[in-house]
Motif scaffolding. Structure first.
Motif, PDB file in Angstrom:
ATOM      1  N   PHE A 100     -16.699  19.392  88.762  1.00  0.00           N
ATOM      2  CA  PHE A 100     -17.495  19.914  89.812  1.00  0.00           C
ATOM      3  C   PHE A 100     -18.401  21.028  89.240  1.00  0.00           C
ATOM      4  N   ASN A 101     -19.568  20.921  89.693  1.00  0.00           N
ATOM      5  CA  ASN A 101     -20.828  22.183  89.544  1.00  0.00           C
ATOM      6  C   ASN A 101     -20.578  23.100  90.189  1.00  0.00           C
ATOM      7  N   LEU A 102     -20.172  24.362  89.524  1.00  0.00           N
ATOM      8  CA  LEU A 102     -19.541  25.389  90.062  1.00  0.00           C
ATOM      9  C   LEU A 102     -20.446  26.164  90.814  1.00  0.00           C
ATOM     10  N   TRP A 103     -21.928  25.947  90.765  1.00  0.00           N
ATOM     11  CA  TRP A 103     -22.893  26.794  91.259  1.00  0.00           C
ATOM     12  C   TRP A 103     -22.930  27.191  92.638  1.00  0.00           C
ATOM     13  N   GLY A 104     -23.064  28.224  92.992  1.00  0.00           N
ATOM     14  CA  GLY A 104     -23.011  28.429  94.565  1.00  0.00           C
ATOM     15  C   GLY A 104     -23.695  29.900  94.834  1.00  0.00           C
ATOM     16  N   ARG A 105     -24.078  30.104  96.183  1.00  0.00           N
ATOM     17  CA  ARG A 105     -24.619  31.295  96.418  1.00  0.00           C
ATOM     18  C   ARG A 105     -23.567  32.623  96.443  1.00  0.00           C
ATOM     19  N   ASN A 106     -23.891  33.608  95.304  1.00  0.00           N
ATOM     20  CA  ASN A 106     -22.952  34.804  95.408  1.00  0.00           C
ATOM     21  C   ASN A 106     -21.678  34.448  95.008  1.00  0.00           C
ATOM     22  N   THR A 260     -23.714  12.690  95.323  1.00  0.00           N
ATOM     23  CA  THR A 260     -22.856  13.939  95.013  1.00  0.00           C
ATOM     24  C   THR A 260     -23.937  14.994  95.491  1.00  0.00           C
ATOM     25  N   TRP A 261     -25.359  14.613  95.420  1.00  0.00           N
ATOM     26  CA  TRP A 261     -26.547  15.717  95.396  1.00  0.00           C
ATOM     27  C   TRP A 261     -27.544  15.447  96.223  1.00  0.00           C
ATOM     28  N   PRO A 262     -28.134  15.923  96.839  1.00  0.00           N
ATOM     29  CA  PRO A 262     -28.178  17.352  97.067  1.00  0.00           C
ATOM     30  C   PRO A 262     -27.066  17.568  98.304  1.00  0.00           C
ATOM     31  N   TRP A 265     -29.703  22.871 100.198  1.00  0.00           N
ATOM     32  CA  TRP A 265     -30.799  23.735  99.839  1.00  0.00           C
ATOM     33  C   TRP A 265     -30.712  25.256 100.276  1.00  0.00           C
ATOM     34  N   ARG A 266     -30.434  25.992  99.374  1.00  0.00           N
ATOM     35  CA  ARG A 266     -30.291  27.341  99.827  1.00  0.00           C
ATOM     36  C   ARG A 266     -29.143  27.300 101.062  1.00  0.00           C
ATOM     37  N   SER A 267     -29.493  27.630 102.340  1.00  0.00           N
ATOM     38  CA  SER A 267     -28.413  27.804 103.260  1.00  0.00           C
ATOM     39  C   SER A 267     -28.535  26.608 104.157  1.00  0.00           C
ATOM     40  N   VAL A 268     -29.302  25.708 103.950  1.00  0.00           N
ATOM     41  CA  VAL A 268     -29.689  24.478 104.804  1.00  0.00           C
ATOM     42  C   VAL A 268     -28.844  23.406 104.296  1.00  0.00           C
ATOM     43  N   PRO A 269     -27.807  22.896 105.178  1.00  0.00           N
ATOM     44  CA  PRO A 269     -27.015  21.644 104.498  1.00  0.00           C
ATOM     45  C   PRO A 269     -27.725  20.408 104.513  1.00  0.00           C
ATOM     46  N   LEU A 270     -27.665  19.387 103.432  1.00  0.00           N
ATOM     47  CA  LEU A 270     -28.261  18.294 103.286  1.00  0.00           C
ATOM     48  C   LEU A 270     -27.422  17.155 103.321  1.00  0.00           C
ATOM     49  N   LEU A 271     -27.917  15.812 103.329  1.00  0.00           N
ATOM     50  CA  LEU A 271     -27.130  14.785 103.151  1.00  0.00           C
ATOM     51  C   LEU A 271     -27.414  14.430 101.503  1.00  0.00           C
ATOM     52  N   PRO A 272     -26.078  14.139 100.896  1.00  0.00           N
ATOM     53  CA  PRO A 272     -26.319  13.906  99.580  1.00  0.00           C
ATOM     54  C   PRO A 272     -26.920  12.447  99.503  1.00  0.00           C
ATOM     55  N   LEU A 273     -27.817  12.164  98.381  1.00  0.00           N
ATOM     56  CA  LEU A 273     -28.306  10.805  98.324  1.00  0.00           C
ATOM     57  C   LEU A 273     -28.000  10.155  97.007  1.00  0.00           C
ATOM     58  N   ASP A 297     -19.848  24.884  99.227  1.00  0.00           N
ATOM     59  CA  ASP A 297     -20.983  25.842  99.245  1.00  0.00           C
ATOM     60  C   ASP A 297     -21.539  25.620  97.890  1.00  0.00           C
ATOM     61  N   SER A 298     -21.616  24.566  97.355  1.00  0.00           N
ATOM     62  CA  SER A 298     -22.589  24.320  96.198  1.00  0.00           C
ATOM     63  C   SER A 298     -23.480  23.193  96.381  1.00  0.00           C
ATOM     64  N   ASP A 299     -24.502  22.971  95.563  1.00  0.00           N
ATOM     65  CA  ASP A 299     -25.272  21.729  95.823  1.00  0.00           C
ATOM     66  C   ASP A 299     -24.970  20.487  95.310  1.00  0.00           C
ATOM     67  N   HIS A 300     -23.753  20.572  94.895  1.00  0.00           N
ATOM     68  CA  HIS A 300     -23.095  19.174  94.511  1.00  0.00           C
ATOM     69  C   HIS A 300     -21.777  19.115  95.412  1.00  0.00           C
TER      70      HIS A 300
END
Length: 311
Positions: A100-106, A260-262, A265-273, A297-300
């Motif tokens: 898991f890519n741990l990146w997340g907002r704050n 698994t990505w994206p 984008w920021r606070s906007v939920p997206l459909l991973p492609l 709450d990550s982009d992954h």
């Protein structure tokens, strides 16, 4: 209206054909491989163009759109080769590996990540985008994962003893962006297994990503025993680089069909492609099951692999 639709189809076909050509040229110009990551988008666009071509009832455009779709899907299907063998029914699970890519907002999502790991009950976990301020979070997992290597860039957590470890870095880079591979040797109930966590450069940095995949290929080719490679590859199975890596190393790919990505984008939920997070194994293993975890709450999205030992 028909003239507008016809013009739209023609423009779409020209744009699509141009992008496909650039993707094919990635074999000689690695920077263009970024286009191949978007093949699923081109496939969806091809379907839309074919529908519009039928709407304008133009046989030439219908044939052109059909040909565009055929080429796009052929390139996508080329990424199917190199999949890991499927384990026979009833095969015992040797390891459950999560990445898991741990990146997340704050880092507000760390409690979610901890709950996910507790529920998943993975035997070993590879975390990417780990930073120094995650130290307390990693230490909070010690009861569940008593063995750990890494606290910056990449971290590997394990329920099985870690008997050796190492890392591979990019030369000439500052320490916070030099790490490509972190590896450990696990003692899994008496069986030695190497687990390598990876985080390759993004496709926007084409030369760096090309150097990373060469370094990873060399690392794998130097190994002789059971090996599992998991992490954020930043490239899809149908890219030239990952197909070349798969062929050169002989590793089997577990994730082909789970994007698994994206995720956001920021606070906007997206459909991973795009399935850029993956798990690869040597011929010592077979795939029991592969799945993706929830949005954390990550982009992954995380990837969870159940692996059988066959040799």
């Amino acid at each position: 209206m028909f003239k507008v639709l016809k013009a739209a189809v023609i423009a779409g076909l020209i744009l699509g054909a141009t992008l496909l050509t650039l993707g094919v040229l990635a074999r000689w110009y690695p920077a263009l491989d970024i286009v191949n990551n978007g093949l699923p988008v081109l496939a969806v666009g091809g379907i839309a163009l074919l529908a519009l071509a039928f709407a304008v009832r133009n046989r030439t455009l219908i044939a052109a759109a059909a040909a565009f779709m055929a080429v796009t899907f052929a390139l996508l299907l080329s990424g199917l080769s190199g999949a890991a063998p499927q384990a026979p029914d009833g095969a015992a699970r040797f390891l459950r590996v999560a990445t898991f890519n741990l990146w997340g907002r704050n880092d507000h999502h760390l409690d979610q990540v901890a709950a996910f790991l507790a529920e998943t009950k993975a035997d070993a976990v590879v975390l990417e985008e780990v930073r120094g301020h995650h130290k307390n979070f990693l230490e909070s997992l010690a009861a569940q994962y008593p063995y750990r290597v890494g606290d910056n860039g990449l971290a590997i957590l394990s329920k099985h003893p870690i008997v050796a470890d190492g890392r591979v870095d990019r030369g000439g880079q500052p320490f916070w962006m030099s790490l490509i591979i972190r590896w450990v040797r696990l003692d899994v109930n008496g069986t030695p297994v190497e687990l390598a966590g990876v985080h390759l450069a993004r496709p926007f940095y084409a030369d760096l990503q090309e150097a990373d995949i060469v370094a990873l290929t060399t690392f794998v080719q130097e190994r002789t025993g059971p090996l599992i490679v998991a992490g954020d590859f930043n490239m899809a199975p149908w890219t030239v680089k990952l197909k070349t890596f798969t062929k050169a190393t002989g590793l089997g790919r577990l994730n082909t069909f789970y994007p698994t990505w994206p995720v956001r984008w920021r606070s906007v939920p997206l459909l991973p492609l795009v399935p850029i997070d993956n798990v690869f194994t040597t011929a010592h293993f077979a795939n029991i099951a592969i799945r993706v975890g929830p949005r954390l709450d990550s982009d992954h999205r995380p990837v969870i692999a159940d692996i059988a030992l066959i040799e």
